[in-house]
Design a protein around this motif. Sequence first.
Motif, short mmCIF file in Angstrom:
data_model
loop_
_atom_site.label_atom_id
_atom_site.label_comp_id
_atom_site.label_asym_id
_atom_site.label_seq_id
_atom_site.Cartn_x
_atom_site.Cartn_y
_atom_site.Cartn_z
N ALA A 49 -17.43 96.99 75.58
CA ALA A 49 -16.46 97.49 74.59
C ALA A 49 -16.62 96.79 73.23
O ALA A 49 -16.08 97.26 72.23
CB ALA A 49 -15.04 97.28 75.11
N LEU A 50 -17.35 95.66 73.19
CA LEU A 50 -17.57 94.93 71.93
C LEU A 50 -18.93 95.29 71.33
O LEU A 50 -19.84 95.72 72.04
CB LEU A 50 -17.49 93.42 72.18
CG LEU A 50 -16.15 92.88 72.70
CD1 LEU A 50 -16.28 91.41 73.04
CD2 LEU A 50 -15.04 93.10 71.69
N ASP A 51 -19.06 95.09 70.03
CA ASP A 51 -20.33 95.42 69.34
C ASP A 51 -21.47 94.55 69.88
O ASP A 51 -21.26 93.37 70.20
CB ASP A 51 -20.19 95.18 67.83
CG ASP A 51 -19.20 96.16 67.22
OD1 ASP A 51 -19.03 97.26 67.77
OD2 ASP A 51 -18.57 95.81 66.19
N PRO A 52 -22.70 95.13 69.96
CA PRO A 52 -23.84 94.33 70.48
C PRO A 52 -24.18 93.16 69.54
O PRO A 52 -23.94 93.23 68.34
CB PRO A 52 -24.99 95.35 70.54
CG PRO A 52 -24.55 96.53 69.76
CD PRO A 52 -23.07 96.51 69.67
N LEU A 53 -24.72 92.11 70.14
CA LEU A 53 -25.10 90.92 69.36
C LEU A 53 -26.53 91.07 68.85
O LEU A 53 -27.38 91.68 69.51
CB LEU A 53 -25.04 89.67 70.25
CG LEU A 53 -23.66 89.19 70.72
CD1 LEU A 53 -23.84 88.06 71.73
CD2 LEU A 53 -22.82 88.72 69.55
N PRO A 54 -26.82 90.48 67.67
CA PRO A 54 -28.23 90.46 67.22
C PRO A 54 -29.05 89.57 68.16
O PRO A 54 -28.51 88.70 68.83
CB PRO A 54 -28.15 89.87 65.82
CG PRO A 54 -26.82 89.20 65.72
CD PRO A 54 -25.91 89.89 66.70
N ARG A 55 -30.35 89.79 68.17
CA ARG A 55 -31.24 89.12 69.13
C ARG A 55 -31.13 87.59 69.06
O ARG A 55 -31.11 86.91 70.07
CB ARG A 55 -32.66 89.57 68.84
CG ARG A 55 -33.68 89.10 69.84
CD ARG A 55 -35.00 89.77 69.58
NE ARG A 55 -36.10 89.00 70.10
CZ ARG A 55 -37.37 89.29 69.87
NH1 ARG A 55 -37.68 90.32 69.12
NH2 ARG A 55 -38.32 88.56 70.39
N ASN A 56 -31.03 87.08 67.84
CA ASN A 56 -31.02 85.61 67.68
C ASN A 56 -29.70 84.97 68.14
O ASN A 56 -29.61 83.75 68.25
CB ASN A 56 -31.31 85.23 66.23
CG ASN A 56 -30.24 85.77 65.28
OD1 ASN A 56 -29.71 86.85 65.50
ND2 ASN A 56 -29.95 85.02 64.23
N GLU A 57 -28.67 85.79 68.43
CA GLU A 57 -27.38 85.24 68.86
C GLU A 57 -27.13 85.42 70.35
O GLU A 57 -26.07 85.02 70.86
CB GLU A 57 -26.24 85.89 68.07
CG GLU A 57 -26.16 85.42 66.64
CD GLU A 57 -24.90 85.88 65.94
OE1 GLU A 57 -23.85 86.02 66.62
OE2 GLU A 57 -24.96 86.12 64.72
N LEU A 58 -28.06 86.03 71.07
CA LEU A 58 -27.87 86.23 72.51
C LEU A 58 -27.81 84.88 73.22
O LEU A 58 -28.55 83.95 72.87
CB LEU A 58 -29.02 87.07 73.09
CG LEU A 58 -29.03 88.55 72.70
CD1 LEU A 58 -30.32 89.22 73.15
CD2 LEU A 58 -27.84 89.28 73.29
N PRO A 59 -26.93 84.75 74.23
CA PRO A 59 -26.81 83.43 74.90
C PRO A 59 -28.07 83.10 75.70
O PRO A 59 -28.67 83.98 76.34
CB PRO A 59 -25.61 83.63 75.84
CG PRO A 59 -25.50 85.10 76.04
CD PRO A 59 -26.02 85.75 74.81
N SER A 60 -28.47 81.84 75.63
CA SER A 60 -29.66 81.42 76.39
C SER A 60 -29.25 81.07 77.82
O SER A 60 -28.09 80.76 78.08
CB SER A 60 -30.30 80.20 75.72
OG SER A 60 -29.31 79.19 75.58
N SER A 61 -30.20 81.12 78.73
CA SER A 61 -29.92 80.78 80.14
C SER A 61 -29.58 79.30 80.24
O SER A 61 -30.16 78.47 79.54
CB SER A 61 -31.15 81.07 81.01
OG SER A 61 -31.48 82.43 80.91
N PRO A 62 -28.63 78.94 81.12
CA PRO A 62 -28.27 77.52 81.26
C PRO A 62 -29.46 76.70 81.78
O PRO A 62 -30.28 77.20 82.56
CB PRO A 62 -27.13 77.54 82.29
CG PRO A 62 -27.21 78.86 82.97
CD PRO A 62 -27.85 79.81 82.02
N ALA A 63 -29.54 75.47 81.32
CA ALA A 63 -30.66 74.60 81.71
C ALA A 63 -30.60 74.28 83.21
O ALA A 63 -29.52 74.13 83.78
CB ALA A 63 -30.61 73.31 80.90
N PHE A 64 -31.78 74.18 83.84
CA PHE A 64 -31.87 73.86 85.27
C PHE A 64 -31.61 72.37 85.48
O PHE A 64 -32.15 71.53 84.78
CB PHE A 64 -33.27 74.20 85.80
CG PHE A 64 -33.43 75.64 86.18
CD1 PHE A 64 -33.31 76.03 87.51
CD2 PHE A 64 -33.71 76.62 85.23
CE1 PHE A 64 -33.46 77.36 87.87
CE2 PHE A 64 -33.85 77.94 85.58
CZ PHE A 64 -33.73 78.32 86.91
N THR A 65 -30.80 72.05 86.49
CA THR A 65 -30.63 70.65 86.90
C THR A 65 -31.69 70.33 87.95
O THR A 65 -32.38 71.23 88.45
CB THR A 65 -29.23 70.43 87.52
OG1 THR A 65 -29.15 71.21 88.72
CG2 THR A 65 -28.12 70.85 86.56
#
Length: 584
Positions: A49-65
């Motif tokens: 329902a919200l506007d799409p984000l630009p590519r550079n603002e997409l959330p990155s995957s969480p770092a692996f422990t």
Amino acid sequence: RGVVGVMAAASGLFSDLREIKKQLLSVTSMCQERGLVHSRKWAAELSFALDPLPRNELPSSPAFTEDDVHDLDCYNLAKSYFDVKEYDRAADFLRNCKSQKAYFLCMYSRYLSGEKKKDDESVDSLGPLEKGQVKNEALRDLRVELSKKHRAQELDGFGLYLYGVVLRKLDLVKEAIDVFVEATHALPLHWGAWLELCNLITDKEMLKSLSLPDTWMKEFFLAHIYTELQMIEEALQKYQSLIDAGFSKSTYIISQIAVAYHNIRDIDKALSIFNELRKQDPYRIENMDTFSNLLYVRSMKPELSYLAHNLCEIDKYRVETCCVIGNYYSLRSQHEKAALYFQRALKLNPRYLGAWTLMGHEYMEMKNTSAAIQAYRHAIEVNKRDYRAWYGLGQTYEILKMPFYCLYYYRRAHQLRPNDSRMLVALGECYEKLNQLVEAKKCYWRAYSVGDVEKMALVKLAKLHEQLNEYEEAAQYYIKYVEDIYSCGEIMDHHEVSTAFRYLAQYYFRCKLWDEASACAKKCFNFNDTREEGKALLRQILQLRNQGESTSGDIAAAVPFLPLSANNTPTRRVSPLNLSSVTP
């Protein structure tokens, strides 16, 4: 000023929609990794329902422990088994894993394995009414293990959510509420924890006593719980503020608004919103059973038939589809077939509230009171806030002529719906049967004051006053009743109109108001049951007018069907009925 302050605070929570979009995308991914399909779907729908984000603002995957790296192969294999519903196999491969994600999936696999075995056993039971007797055998072991982790503070937001579900399933409600509140603090973005909390809150006081995190998710939770607690005005305000904040395209919010209007019986508004929702999302099945309830109430057979066929083509084995088909057969008075479809819905999901209540209604139609009572009781076990089930139990015990039971259940329904005139009229009738006439009067008057849906409260109040020889009050309420009925233009649908005119004609006759008495007697001509009495009274009036005034004793003797005694001729304290306002 308070409402403005609250709305301003809410708008502050939604000032950065891009950040909210990022959070929704992140939690969608986290729920997918843990197999939480419903929470994932909710977050994905809201994100859409919200506007799409630009590519550079997409959330990155969480770092692996370190633990994630160690468990990666086992986790991937187990998740593939989990996705094809091989839960025991998935749990077995995860038993030695240490990461939070793998541990949750291991525990959740064991929980779902127990649920699946329980459901498989339930299929062999005699019917949905016996389902409550089958238990998930894994719950006790899960509780022991999760409580150890909980005491050591080693559970993350998802782990706390699962622990809460296990406690709730074991009927440890107080402990479950505390754990779900803890889960919302640990991971506010997980809708599943908020929703579970919703199902355990029974009233406003309990809601106020909870210490919840001040996040934008709380606004969605409050809107949902207000709808559940029948605080519809507050719920609609919340949903409107969410739409204004930027969620105007959310089909979830639109459907919730439609449900809210359904709950306050604004049927036209609810129907128009559902029709709009169907255009936006034609393959949607959620809430379509509520839509079918509205079509049923309006007796819209073609539309209900179309909806039933349409949902059957999409997915005939969904709970909502079965309920829609059940409503369709019920509207056609095929109650055995309707009950069969509600039973099928309960085979698919024994905790589906609407199906229990609707099945109770069908058993009532079939005069099977014991099965109806059982179905309504199951509905209350699932959700103690379901006023329809309490009301249904009241009706059932009314049929069984057990007024004290009946009174208890109607009271519970009234507590849940204090402004619903149907509950108040039912309560009034109950008090009347128990000869508690003062209480009955209060109920009928309150029913009229809150907006009498069935237009019966005033006539019942008038009859009560008539019974107590309070003639002026009875006349006053009959006048109000007649004016109400004529103002809404449904004269022929209300057989009590003839009763009102007959009483008023006789009352005015007693008061020697010949013009008003004549006018009311003429109105009696429009109804089969009062036509002859109206003619007889009119003849008497003409005769008396020709003779000149007689004594009240002569009049009483001349009119044998008058309910007023000769000794109690009323003094005129009631204003004459303005018949110009009630001309059809």
